[in-house]
Design a protein around this motif. Sequence first.
Motif, PDB file in Angstrom:
ATOM      1  N   LEU A 566     -17.962 -11.558  18.007  1.00 32.35           N
ATOM      2  CA  LEU A 566     -18.562 -12.256  16.871  1.00 32.35           C
ATOM      3  C   LEU A 566     -18.454 -13.764  17.035  1.00 32.35           C
ATOM      4  O   LEU A 566     -19.415 -14.509  16.759  1.00 32.35           O
ATOM      5  CB  LEU A 566     -17.891 -11.810  15.578  1.00 32.35           C
ATOM      6  CG  LEU A 566     -18.385 -10.493  14.993  1.00 32.35           C
ATOM      7  CD1 LEU A 566     -17.380  -9.944  13.993  1.00 32.35           C
ATOM      8  CD2 LEU A 566     -19.747 -10.686  14.330  1.00 32.35           C
ATOM      9  N   ASP A 567     -17.313 -14.241  17.464  1.00 31.31           N
ATOM     10  CA  ASP A 567     -17.149 -15.674  17.668  1.00 31.31           C
ATOM     11  C   ASP A 567     -18.137 -16.224  18.706  1.00 31.31           C
ATOM     12  O   ASP A 567     -18.649 -17.331  18.570  1.00 31.31           O
ATOM     13  CB  ASP A 567     -15.721 -15.969  18.121  1.00 31.31           C
ATOM     14  CG  ASP A 567     -14.785 -16.244  16.945  1.00 31.31           C
ATOM     15  OD1 ASP A 567     -15.066 -15.729  15.845  1.00 31.31           O
ATOM     16  OD2 ASP A 567     -13.792 -16.960  17.129  1.00 31.31           O
ATOM     17  N   ARG A 568     -18.387 -15.418  19.736  1.00 32.36           N
ATOM     18  CA  ARG A 568     -19.234 -15.896  20.830  1.00 32.36           C
ATOM     19  C   ARG A 568     -20.698 -15.521  20.645  1.00 32.36           C
ATOM     20  O   ARG A 568     -21.552 -15.970  21.412  1.00 32.36           O
ATOM     21  CB  ARG A 568     -18.705 -15.352  22.161  1.00 32.36           C
ATOM     22  CG  ARG A 568     -17.286 -15.828  22.450  1.00 32.36           C
ATOM     23  CD  ARG A 568     -16.764 -15.340  23.775  1.00 32.36           C
ATOM     24  NE  ARG A 568     -15.341 -15.643  23.926  1.00 32.36           N
ATOM     25  CZ  ARG A 568     -14.608 -15.308  24.987  1.00 32.36           C
ATOM     26  NH1 ARG A 568     -15.183 -14.665  25.998  1.00 32.36           N
ATOM     27  NH2 ARG A 568     -13.326 -15.605  25.044  1.00 32.36           N
ATOM     28  N   GLY A 569     -20.980 -14.652  19.698  1.00 33.73           N
ATOM     29  CA  GLY A 569     -22.357 -14.280  19.419  1.00 33.73           C
ATOM     30  C   GLY A 569     -22.932 -13.211  20.312  1.00 33.73           C
ATOM     31  O   GLY A 569     -24.127 -12.894  20.228  1.00 33.73           O
ATOM     32  N   ALA A 570     -22.118 -12.611  21.181  1.00 32.87           N
ATOM     33  CA  ALA A 570     -22.564 -11.553  22.084  1.00 32.87           C
ATOM     34  C   ALA A 570     -21.330 -10.790  22.560  1.00 32.87           C
ATOM     35  O   ALA A 570     -20.211 -11.329  22.547  1.00 32.87           O
ATOM     36  CB  ALA A 570     -23.314 -12.136  23.280  1.00 32.87           C
ATOM     37  N   PRO A 571     -21.501  -9.540  22.991  1.00 36.45           N
ATOM     38  CA  PRO A 571     -20.345  -8.769  23.466  1.00 36.45           C
ATOM     39  C   PRO A 571     -19.649  -9.461  24.629  1.00 36.45           C
ATOM     40  O   PRO A 571     -20.273  -9.766  25.647  1.00 36.45           O
ATOM     41  CB  PRO A 571     -20.967  -7.432  23.897  1.00 36.45           C
ATOM     42  CG  PRO A 571     -22.207  -7.309  23.086  1.00 36.45           C
ATOM     43  CD  PRO A 571     -22.728  -8.716  22.963  1.00 36.45           C
ATOM     44  N   VAL A 572     -18.358  -9.705  24.486  1.00 36.32           N
ATOM     45  CA  VAL A 572     -17.623 -10.469  25.501  1.00 36.32           C
ATOM     46  C   VAL A 572     -17.403  -9.672  26.777  1.00 36.32           C
ATOM     47  O   VAL A 572     -17.145 -10.260  27.830  1.00 36.32           O
ATOM     48  CB  VAL A 572     -16.264 -10.939  24.953  1.00 36.32           C
ATOM     49  CG1 VAL A 572     -16.458 -11.917  23.805  1.00 36.32           C
ATOM     50  CG2 VAL A 572     -15.402  -9.758  24.512  1.00 36.32           C
TER      51      VAL A 572
END
Length: 584
Positions: A566-572
Amino acid sequence: MTPVVRAAVDVVPLPADKQAFGTARSKASPVWFTLGHQGLSEIFHPDLSTPATRETRLLVDGKPGQAYTEPADDRSLTFRQRLRGDGWRAEITYVTDPQRAAVLADVTVTAHRPVRLSVEHVPMKGSSEVRSTLPTQPVRQARGTFAVGFGAGVAQAALDRGFHATAKEYARGWHTYLDGLKRPKSADRRLYDMSVMVLAATEDKANPGASIASPSFPWAFGFDRELAPELGPYALVWPRDLYHVSTAMIAAGDTGFAQRSLDFMLREQQQPDGHLPQNTKVDGTPFWQSVQLDETAAPLLLAWQLDRRDKSTVDSLRRAADYLLSYPNAPFSEQERWENQSGYSPATIASVVAGLVCFADLLQRNGEDAAEYLNAADAWQRQVESWTATKTGPYEPKPYYLRLTKDGKPDAGTEYNLGDNNPADIDQRAVVDPSFLELVRLGVKRADDPTVRNTVTVVDQQLKEQGYWHRFTQDGYGETKDGGPWNVPNPVRTYGRLWPLLSGERGEYELLLNQKANAAQRLKEIAATANSGLMLPEQVWNGRGTTSATPLAWTHAQYVRLAWSLDRGAPVERPSVVADRYLS
């Protein structure tokens, strides 16, 4: 006070919904405790595959109280239980001694009348001792400590040091650990920190990289000695669970955990032919030995995440990749990720395709040829829909992915028995599973692929309930209708409940569709399943955890990973090399 020690017998372990799980950061303290609803439940020693005690409880006038458990410190695995009984109440705080194999419990008791205090201790096997500073005479108020130790004089040495000094050192170890990590903005602070600490605590101290699935023994695994002679299998190391935990720890900043995990997979778990067994003890000894191709692909994926390209690692990875290519009728697998069926599984195929592409990338960056691995991955990626997506099944819209096919013919009405107390065979076209989203998460198929979207609709219609998802159609791995335990064989129908970790997987998918608000809601849904000790369960029903495996490391890992996603906007954790190959 002389504690009451009951003889070691083959007793039924306590319910698997542990309210807390703790250990010191120090390797000098090879002991882990769990808390149940009335005090200490299983204590593990000398490793995390060995439950050494069944329970240790404070008794007041010979009876236990009912406990409410909570963290005593949000930044360490220190827990407090508030107990109540007939005319009395108590408060107990638990830690382990960082310098030795002992669990300490600091006790305060207040009663409306004089009461007698004792400690009941039930070993599982081997030897352990209990020492106490609680008073022997009837009292209205008391303060003292009891300790469970392993080895001559260990419990007394822990008492002699004192609870305050021990607890301070214990907490400092966890504070230092968390201080070295990051925290995402999207997560609940308390649950996030607890999740990371629980994941760290699941790593065995004598066997680096060996992280167990759960310190608990749900249902038949707790009482059926034929099914589980040694109280397994959750207190074992599963390559799949270890992969999910490791990717969560990479996101959290503990890359060392993941490096040790990969070493454990390749040095302790990998078999001479290259495959990884279904699970192992923490020393690497195989326990259940069925072949699950996604688990053999796990080190290929993890090595890419860690950019491990040294010769020793690559040689081991090559054996795993070659095994995948040579397995009869691959990517058919003896078992898929829910472990009770053979066949062609979208989730397994996704793992295998992604694993081969990741390994090929490591080879190419080392200047080696990788054509045979890429050719196999490409062929399987092209065929996954023809093997596993039906155009003739009973649900709409079509086509949609199935849980698996027995024969690679998704339009055939092939029947099989689901197991887990299901009474009859079922048409494979009627069985769906959210696990197909592995195709999207691992970059094998687009999030907006029409068959993917169709399957999301079908899965929600068939498996979504109370805001969460079942594993697959008619899943029987769970409880009886009234909440009683699962067993096999069992003439009573049993029901698999809802798995919070599937909410995390849905959230990762939703991020790929730019549905960030939906993904954030999934994180909250996982958080809502935590018990008062902030332990996340395997299964929930009616908004609460069942007596399933709790804490389940995979659930905590999914919470951590989705928070960072969520923080990065895509699956890490999505391997970019796979997505670039198939989606660009």
